[in-house]
Scaffold this motif. Structure first.
Motif, PDB file in Angstrom:
ATOM      1  N   ASN A 125     -45.952 -82.042  24.732  1.00 27.22           N
ATOM      2  CA  ASN A 125     -46.769 -81.301  25.681  1.00 27.22           C
ATOM      3  C   ASN A 125     -48.226 -81.324  25.214  1.00 27.22           C
ATOM      4  O   ASN A 125     -48.645 -80.469  24.441  1.00 27.22           O
ATOM      5  CB  ASN A 125     -46.252 -79.869  25.806  1.00 27.22           C
ATOM      6  CG  ASN A 125     -47.053 -79.030  26.779  1.00 27.22           C
ATOM      7  OD1 ASN A 125     -48.062 -79.469  27.325  1.00 27.22           O
ATOM      8  ND2 ASN A 125     -46.604 -77.802  26.975  1.00 27.22           N
ATOM      9  N   SER A 126     -49.003 -82.307  25.676  1.00 26.60           N
ATOM     10  CA  SER A 126     -50.380 -82.442  25.192  1.00 26.60           C
ATOM     11  C   SER A 126     -51.239 -81.242  25.591  1.00 26.60           C
ATOM     12  O   SER A 126     -52.129 -80.839  24.844  1.00 26.60           O
ATOM     13  CB  SER A 126     -51.014 -83.743  25.682  1.00 26.60           C
ATOM     14  OG  SER A 126     -51.073 -83.774  27.090  1.00 26.60           O
ATOM     15  N   ASN A 127     -50.966 -80.631  26.741  1.00 29.73           N
ATOM     16  CA  ASN A 127     -51.726 -79.437  27.121  1.00 29.73           C
ATOM     17  C   ASN A 127     -51.420 -78.281  26.177  1.00 29.73           C
ATOM     18  O   ASN A 127     -52.312 -77.513  25.813  1.00 29.73           O
ATOM     19  CB  ASN A 127     -51.414 -79.035  28.573  1.00 29.73           C
ATOM     20  CG  ASN A 127     -51.992 -80.010  29.567  1.00 29.73           C
ATOM     21  OD1 ASN A 127     -52.994 -80.672  29.305  1.00 29.73           O
ATOM     22  ND2 ASN A 127     -51.353 -80.118  30.720  1.00 29.73           N
ATOM     23  N   ASP A 173     -54.086 -76.317  23.863  1.00 34.52           N
ATOM     24  CA  ASP A 173     -54.199 -74.854  23.941  1.00 34.52           C
ATOM     25  C   ASP A 173     -54.024 -74.226  22.567  1.00 34.52           C
ATOM     26  O   ASP A 173     -54.764 -73.309  22.186  1.00 34.52           O
ATOM     27  CB  ASP A 173     -53.157 -74.283  24.910  1.00 34.52           C
ATOM     28  CG  ASP A 173     -53.457 -74.629  26.366  1.00 34.52           C
ATOM     29  OD1 ASP A 173     -54.611 -75.004  26.673  1.00 34.52           O
ATOM     30  OD2 ASP A 173     -52.525 -74.532  27.190  1.00 34.52           O
TER      31      ASP A 173
END
Length: 90
Positions: free
Chosen positions: A57-59, A63
């Motif tokens: 999950n690159s986001n 974050d």
């Protein structure tokens, strides 16, 4: 076969590997100046996401980094660098 003088190899340790400590003590890696991201993070030379953040999950990674280092303006870059991963069984 002769390798080009422009070819270089950088070895990074994987701090999330169960064999991380063994790899740090490896004579081969010590002789070839392997880079330890934990040391780089400690020295303020690298940002490293927390181990519980999914790399899929690159986001989520971004974050986590923004929160962890209190940096609101961060951008993810992909430099299209070739990557080789070698897995060694016990």
């Amino acid at each position: 076969m002769r390798l080009s003088a422009a070819l270089s190899l950088t070895i990074y340790l994987n701090p999330h590997s169960p064999r991380y400590n063994r790899a740090k003590e490896s004579k081969f890696l010590a002789q070839n100046a392997a880079i330890d991201p934990v040391v780089e993070e400690t020295n303020g030379q690298a940002y490293m996401p927390d181990p519980d953040v999914s790399v899929k999950n690159s986001n989520g990674i971004m974050d986590n980094l923004r929160d962890k280092y209190n940096k609101k303006l961060m951008q993810q870059f992909d430099f299209f660098a070739p990557e080789i991963a070698i897995r060694v069984d016990k």
